[in-house]
Design an enzyme around this catalytic site. Structure first.
Site, mmCIF file in Angstrom:
data_model
loop_
_atom_site.group_PDB
_atom_site.id
_atom_site.type_symbol
_atom_site.label_atom_id
_atom_site.label_comp_id
_atom_site.label_asym_id
_atom_site.label_seq_id
_atom_site.Cartn_x
_atom_site.Cartn_y
_atom_site.Cartn_z
ATOM 1 N N LEU A 118 13.151 -8.244 -7.210
ATOM 2 C CA LEU A 118 12.813 -6.937 -6.648
ATOM 3 C C LEU A 118 12.981 -5.900 -7.761
ATOM 4 O O LEU A 118 13.846 -6.048 -8.627
ATOM 5 C CB LEU A 118 13.736 -6.579 -5.479
ATOM 6 C CG LEU A 118 13.640 -7.421 -4.202
ATOM 7 C CD1 LEU A 118 14.686 -6.953 -3.191
ATOM 8 C CD2 LEU A 118 12.248 -7.351 -3.594
ATOM 9 N N ASP A 119 12.168 -4.863 -7.727
ATOM 10 C CA ASP A 119 12.319 -3.778 -8.687
ATOM 11 C C ASP A 119 13.691 -3.136 -8.535
ATOM 12 O O ASP A 119 14.314 -3.196 -7.470
ATOM 13 C CB ASP A 119 11.237 -2.723 -8.475
ATOM 14 C CG ASP A 119 9.838 -3.260 -8.741
ATOM 15 O OD1 ASP A 119 9.715 -4.195 -9.554
ATOM 16 O OD2 ASP A 119 8.884 -2.752 -8.131
ATOM 17 N N LYS A 120 14.131 -2.475 -9.591
ATOM 18 C CA LYS A 120 15.440 -1.816 -9.604
ATOM 19 C C LYS A 120 15.653 -0.939 -8.372
ATOM 20 O O LYS A 120 16.696 -1.003 -7.726
ATOM 21 C CB LYS A 120 15.574 -0.977 -10.877
ATOM 22 C CG LYS A 120 16.835 -0.129 -10.940
ATOM 23 C CD LYS A 120 16.842 0.763 -12.169
ATOM 24 C CE LYS A 120 18.042 1.691 -12.172
ATOM 25 N NZ LYS A 120 18.047 2.599 -13.335
ATOM 26 N N ARG A 217 3.413 -1.643 -4.570
ATOM 27 C CA ARG A 217 3.287 -0.274 -5.071
ATOM 28 C C ARG A 217 1.873 -0.025 -5.595
ATOM 29 O O ARG A 217 1.286 1.034 -5.344
ATOM 30 C CB ARG A 217 4.336 -0.038 -6.155
ATOM 31 C CG ARG A 217 5.760 -0.167 -5.641
ATOM 32 C CD ARG A 217 6.768 -0.310 -6.766
ATOM 33 N NE ARG A 217 6.845 0.915 -7.559
ATOM 34 C CZ ARG A 217 7.521 0.993 -8.704
ATOM 35 N NH1 ARG A 217 8.169 -0.078 -9.176
ATOM 36 N NH2 ARG A 217 7.545 2.129 -9.373
#
Length: 294
Positions: A118-120, A217
């Site tokens: 997962l992204d930060k 996104r």
């Protein structure tokens, strides 16, 4: 030789076993052999080695929100702001460091058992493999698309119907740190449905069929529904028509993409039963929804 050994030592990958053979750790009748060695009836295969951890990262006592854990897998609810893998600019304080402190043996697995990321600034559920056999099983499940990942996203705009976004994703042609919908990109499929709408904004339920970098996104921004707080792909400074100044201030002050991995469904590597897990929306997204409803 390596094919037969892979069946006997099914907890390990074929590449792992080839490494044993190359290093002289896997023996046939107490003799070192080559990968292409032909086995005979009554041959005895044995392994004698001391294996070093695959990772050089250091354990750090960072709290983890563990939803489920057994001998094969661990399900965690990743917090906002936590980087998954150490790298340039983030040498420590990552999920990998936290996992190594939780269980030292994860250092012997590729990526400390992490099979997807997962992204930060995306919160939510991740599965961690605790054995190499489970790691290989989960990687295969991801390839076969039998792992179901559901996200909740707060976006600008209100879709009039459910959508399937099937647009290839690759590196942005001009900005190398970004991804984009590009003609020669890799297949990327995202399913989107409306969960709730308020004042020109929406809470969307999003399912991933593929796992491209920044897929949700990129796809939502491309479809005209940028995620609130996404400074890279979208809606840090984008507002729904008719938004009041107060609402614009609320949207502008949300400093991370409003995206949360809320549900995870997979086939358990050892029991082969379908298991599913859920994680409630984090406090910042719940607060934002309340503000949008006011």
């Amino acid at each position: 030789m390596d094919l037969v050994a892979a069946k006997q030592f099914s907890d390990y990958s074929r590449g792992h076993i080839q490494k044993w053979i190359k290093n002289g750790d896997l023996l046939v009748n107490n003799q070192e052999v080559k990968t292409k060695h032909s086995l005979q009836l009554n041959d005895v295969i044995s392994v004698d080695f001391w294996e070093e951890p695959q990772l050089g990262d250091q354990p750090e006592a960072i709290p983890l929100d563990i939803i489920f854990e057994d001998e094969e897998i661990m399900i965690i609810n990743k917090s906002v702001g936590m980087v998954v893998h150490p790298g340039s600019g983030n040498p420590d304080g990552t999920l990998v460091n936290a996992l190594l402190a939780h269980e030292e043996s994860l250092g012997f697995l590729p990526r400390a058992g992490i099979v997807h990321r997962l992204d930060k600034d995306t919160s939510g559920l991740m599965v961690i493999a605790k054995k190499e056999s489970a790691y290989l099983n989960l990687i295969e499940q991801l390839k076969e698309r039998s792992v179901k990942r559901t996200y909740m996203a707060i976006v600008v705009g209100v879709p009039i119907s459910n959508k399937i976004i099937n647009e290839p994703i690759g590196r942005h042609p001009k900005i190398r740190t970004k991804q984009a919908v590009v003609k020669n990109g890799k297949e990327a499929i995202t399913r989107v449905s409306l969960s709730e709408s308020f004042q020109g904004y929406s809470l969307l339920r999003v399912n991933l069929e593929t796992g491209r970098t920044h897929q949700i996104r990129v796809h939502l921004s491309h479809a005209g529904y940028p995620i609130v707080g996404d400074s890279v792909y979208g809606a840090r400074k984008q507002f729904a028509p008719g938004s009041t100044e107060g609402l614009k201030n609320i949207i502008s002050s949300f400093t991370r993409q409003a995206l949360h991995a809320s549900e995870l469904e997979l086939i358990h590597p050892s029991s082969e039963k379908l298991v599913s897990f859920e994680a409630d929306l984090p406090e910042d997204m719940s607060t934002l929804i309340g503000q949008l409803k006011d």
